[in-house]
Design a protein around this motif. Structure first.
Motif, PDB file in Angstrom:
ATOM      1  N   ILE A 244      -8.807  -1.859   0.530  1.00  0.00           N
ATOM      2  CA  ILE A 244      -8.664  -1.449  -0.994  1.00  0.00           C
ATOM      3  C   ILE A 244      -9.471  -0.124  -1.095  1.00  0.00           C
ATOM      4  O   ILE A 244      -9.106   0.641  -1.976  1.00  0.00           O
ATOM      5  CB  ILE A 244      -9.428  -2.543  -1.935  1.00  0.00           C
TER       6      ILE A 244
ATOM      7  N   ASP B 248      -9.636   2.239   0.946  1.00  0.00           N
ATOM      8  CA  ASP B 248      -8.780   3.437   1.339  1.00  0.00           C
ATOM      9  C   ASP B 248      -7.409   3.459   0.956  1.00  0.00           C
ATOM     10  O   ASP B 248      -6.983   4.557   0.339  1.00  0.00           O
ATOM     11  CB  ASP B 248      -8.538   3.320   2.961  1.00  0.00           C
ATOM     12  N   ASP B 249      -6.825   2.275   0.577  1.00  0.00           N
ATOM     13  CA  ASP B 249      -5.467   2.344  -0.008  1.00  0.00           C
ATOM     14  C   ASP B 249      -5.494   2.164  -1.532  1.00  0.00           C
ATOM     15  O   ASP B 249      -4.362   2.548  -2.066  1.00  0.00           O
ATOM     16  CB  ASP B 249      -4.485   1.200   0.530  1.00  0.00           C
ATOM     17  N   GLY B 250      -6.420   1.841  -2.357  1.00  0.00           N
ATOM     18  CA  GLY B 250      -6.502   1.884  -3.818  1.00  0.00           C
ATOM     19  C   GLY B 250      -5.816   0.560  -4.058  1.00  0.00           C
ATOM     20  O   GLY B 250      -5.200  -0.165  -3.386  1.00  0.00           O
ATOM     21  N   LEU B 251      -5.853   0.351  -5.650  1.00  0.00           N
ATOM     22  CA  LEU B 251      -5.569  -0.899  -6.176  1.00  0.00           C
ATOM     23  C   LEU B 251      -4.015  -1.074  -6.077  1.00  0.00           C
ATOM     24  O   LEU B 251      -3.579  -1.964  -5.717  1.00  0.00           O
ATOM     25  CB  LEU B 251      -5.818  -0.834  -7.553  1.00  0.00           C
ATOM     26  N   GLU B 252      -3.306   0.282  -6.240  1.00  0.00           N
ATOM     27  CA  GLU B 252      -1.820   0.261  -6.090  1.00  0.00           C
ATOM     28  C   GLU B 252      -1.229  -0.011  -4.567  1.00  0.00           C
ATOM     29  O   GLU B 252      -0.218  -0.441  -4.392  1.00  0.00           O
ATOM     30  CB  GLU B 252      -1.260   1.547  -6.749  1.00  0.00           C
TER      31      GLU B 252
ATOM     32  N   VAL C 186     -15.665  -1.160  -6.328  1.00  0.00           N
ATOM     33  CA  VAL C 186     -14.046  -1.268  -5.845  1.00  0.00           C
ATOM     34  C   VAL C 186     -13.582  -2.635  -5.681  1.00  0.00           C
ATOM     35  O   VAL C 186     -12.432  -2.901  -6.174  1.00  0.00           O
ATOM     36  CB  VAL C 186     -14.038  -0.407  -4.663  1.00  0.00           C
TER      37      VAL C 186
ATOM     38  N   ASP D 203     -13.080  -4.330  -8.884  1.00  0.00           N
ATOM     39  CA  ASP D 203     -11.811  -3.848  -9.688  1.00  0.00           C
ATOM     40  C   ASP D 203     -10.599  -4.750  -9.381  1.00  0.00           C
ATOM     41  O   ASP D 203      -9.864  -5.063 -10.232  1.00  0.00           O
ATOM     42  CB  ASP D 203     -11.745  -2.339  -9.347  1.00  0.00           C
TER      43      ASP D 203
END
Length: 636
Positions: free
Chosen positions: A288, A290-294, A335, A338
């Motif tokens: 998460i 690195d890749d983010g929530l989406e 993070v 989230d």
């Protein structure tokens, strides 16, 4: 699924067993046997580990293990399963002593006078029956009513045997379900013919399960395990049956031993309590940070996302049945949290997690922090992490923590965790269902304590109310569970089966109380059990505090002081003039070594026949001085 799939493979297990046999000290040999029991093993290796452990125990080793006596009364050959059972026990910190009654003589042993079984004094009795012994002979065209009557008759016989075992030995009874052995007569039509052999066996199993629930009997549900394990060919193999009357193949002995040892561990209170979860590539696909929530893979739409969602749903279901959930992840806390707050497909919610640790510290240290925060031992934790290197580090650094080996595909994670039976239980109550939430509420209480300017003000602000009531039928399952699971705040760590606890609760001369505590944050549930009784070694009028245990999640809230007042009042009603407190030291209950002294009891000489090492304390009921506390006490 491969047998014992949750255990890691050892590169040289045979050589390691051989090396362990050469260790000079019996304690070291037993410790190594316990360690080696934590690796995947076959029938031969299991037997060698058992021999290593048994020889060490004969030389006096055994510290740190809970001794449990199990009697097996079987209608088929079980001797070849005993080593696997004992080795399965080692992995659950149990020293299992096993007595096998003569083959096929279970009725005679229970209904007659059996000196060997009486001398063994079992804690548990397993009634291991097979479908051949339980055969119900009916014509294929027998009516539904005929089948129902025959099944009811057989079930009633089992009820009589269970009751006899409980009445005579005070043992917890475990009933093995029946593995269908005969081939189908009608093919797929079998279930539609009431008297078809397979259908009758299934119906009898259903009746056994229902009767066991009513009678307080536990199940070794071999029928379900045979159907789900993918190893069904190892059960009721006709070749093995005709040659040696073996229902369970030696090849499946390790699995059988683990399954039965898990039940023994649940009765003895050594089951795990807390599931600690990694996040990245464990609860969702991707990283998460690195890749983010989406960018993480989770939820409907692709196979990988659905597999992670299924893993979350399984963890959430464990939480709802009372397993404490925690998070231990190398991540930035904001993070990581989230995802719980904003990802629409999360099945787990932040409120489900009793302790959330996400940072860049080493995970061994974080697991220690989680155990301290939750007031549970490291041996209560199961740590699930997709990273093989992290798993190996934790096994090496924290051997008390259970670390399942995981398959490559997350789709198989839930099945592997379930098969390991870490969270096997001997009961399930309404209190269990809210346990995880209770631990989460403790975090809120801890936050309130940090903001308080003084301890009395904090305790007063909790607005605590304690309810005390005699243990009755409604409280008995949870009280028995606590008696057999509580290790730290437990003055004597005496263990009682459900039958023994029921007798104590019904004794008019004894006090057996359950105590509940609620405060402004919520209900803590049943948090303490007290048993006080007359004892032959004490003068008339004195009552021995047989059991005093308390949940560690209410430590530091003056529960002990309030409890003493309740206990003294109940003892006075029974004509007692003094309370005698006993402390039996163990490796885990040193926190209560000074318990009675803090409450004003005076040290006394141990009575005749006392257990070596036990300390005794006396308090005249007329002199009881209840320390000031901030708990309102009410009778139920």
């Amino acid at each position: 699924m491969e047998q014992l799939a949750w255990l890691p493979a050892h590169p040289e297990l045979g050589a390691a067993i051989g090396a362990a046999r050469k260790l000079p000290d019996a304690g070291e040999r037993l410790a190594e046997a316990i360690r080696l029991a934590g690796f995947r093993r076959d029938f031969t290796a299991t037997g060698r580990i058992d021999k290593l452990a048994q020889l060490a125990r004969q030389e006096g080793a055994g510290a740190g293990l809970t001794t449990l006596r199990l009697a097996i009364l079987a209608s088929h050959t079980v001797d070849h399963l005993v080593p696997a059972l004992r080795v399965g026990g080692l992995g659950r910190r149990l020293a299992l002593n096993v007595h096998v009654a003569p083959y096929g003589m279970y009725r005679q042993v229970l209904l007659g006078e059996d000196a060997a079984l009486a001398g063994f004094a079992p804690h548990l009795i397993l009634l291991a029956l097979d479908a051949e012994d339980a055969r119900i002979e009916l014509s294929p065209d027998a009516s539904e009513a005929d089948v129902a009557a025959a099944v009811a008759l057989r079930t009633e016989e089992l009820r009589r045997l269970w009751r006899r075992a409980r009445a005579r030995y005070g043992a917890q009874v475990v009933q093995q379900t029946l593995v269908p052995a005969e081939p189908l007569l009608f093919g797929s039509f079998e279930a539609l013919v009431p008297a078809a052999p397979y259908a009758v066996t299934e119906r009898l199993n259903a009746a056994i399960r229902s009767a066991a629930r009513e009678e307080g009997v536990l199940l070794l549900d071999l029928a379900w395990q045979a159907a789900r394990s993918g190893l069904a060919a190892g059960f009721a193999d006709p070749v093995r049956w005709h040659q040696a009357k073996q229902l369970v193949s030696p090849l499946l002995a390790p699995s059988y031993g683990e399954a039965l040892a898990a039940i023994c561990g649940a009765v003895a209170g050594t089951s795990r309590k807390c599931l600690v979860l990694d996040l990245d590539n464990t609860l969702w696909g991707g990283v998460i940070g690195d890749d983010g929530l989406e960018g993480i893979r989770l939820g409907q739409g692709n196979a990988t996302g659905e597999a992670f969602l299924a893993m979350q749903r399984y963890a959430a279901a464990l939480g709802r049945r009372g397993v404490i959930l925690a998070v231990c992840s190398k991540n930035t806390a904001e993070v990581a949290e989230d995802a719980f707050a904003h990802h629409p497909e999360m099945a787990l919610k932040r409120s489900d997690i009793a302790c959330f640790v996400a940072n860049w510290n080493d995970k061994a240290g974080n697991l220690r922090h989680i155990a301290r925060t939750l007031n549970i031992g490291l041996d209560s934790l199961v740590f699930v992490d997709d990273n093989p290197a992290e798993r190996e580090i934790i096994r090496r650094e924290l051997p008390d923590v259970a670390v399942p080996e995981l398959p490559e595909d997350v789709a198989n994670y839930p099945e592997v965790i379930a098969a390991a039976a870490y969270f096997e239980t001997a009961s399930f109550t309404a209190d269990d269902a809210v346990r995880s939430r209770a631990y989460a509420l403790n975090a809120e209480r801890a936050a309130a304590l940090e903001q308080a300017t003084d301890l009395p003000g904090y305790l007063r602000s909790l607005e605590m109310t304690m309810t005390a009531k005699p243990v009755g039928p409604a409280e008995l399952p949870r009280a028995t569970q606590l008696i057999n699971k509580t290790n730290q705040f437990n003055l004597t760590t005496r263990r009682y089966t459900a039958a023994e606890a029921e007798r104590l609760a019904a004794d008019p001369a004894a006090v057996m109380l359950s105590l509940r505590l609620r405060d402004r944050f919520g209900d803590n549930g049943l948090i303490s059990v007290i048993i006080a009784r007359p004892d032959a070694a004490l003068p008339p009028g004195e009552m021995l505090i047989d059991t005093w245990l308390m949940s560690c999640r209410v430590l530091g809230r003056q529960v002990e002081e309030a409890t003493l007042g309740i206990l003294a009042g109940q003892a006075r009603l029974r004509g007692a003039t003094a309370l005698i407190g006993e402390y039996r030291p163990t490796a885990k209950n040193t926190m209560v070594a000074g318990h009675y002294e803090k409450l004003g009891f005076r040290h006394m000489k141990p009575p005749a026949g006392a257990e070596p090492g036990a300390a005794f304390w006396r308090c005249d009921i007329s002199d009881v001085q209840i320390p000031k506390h901030f708990i309102e006490v009410e009778a139920a």
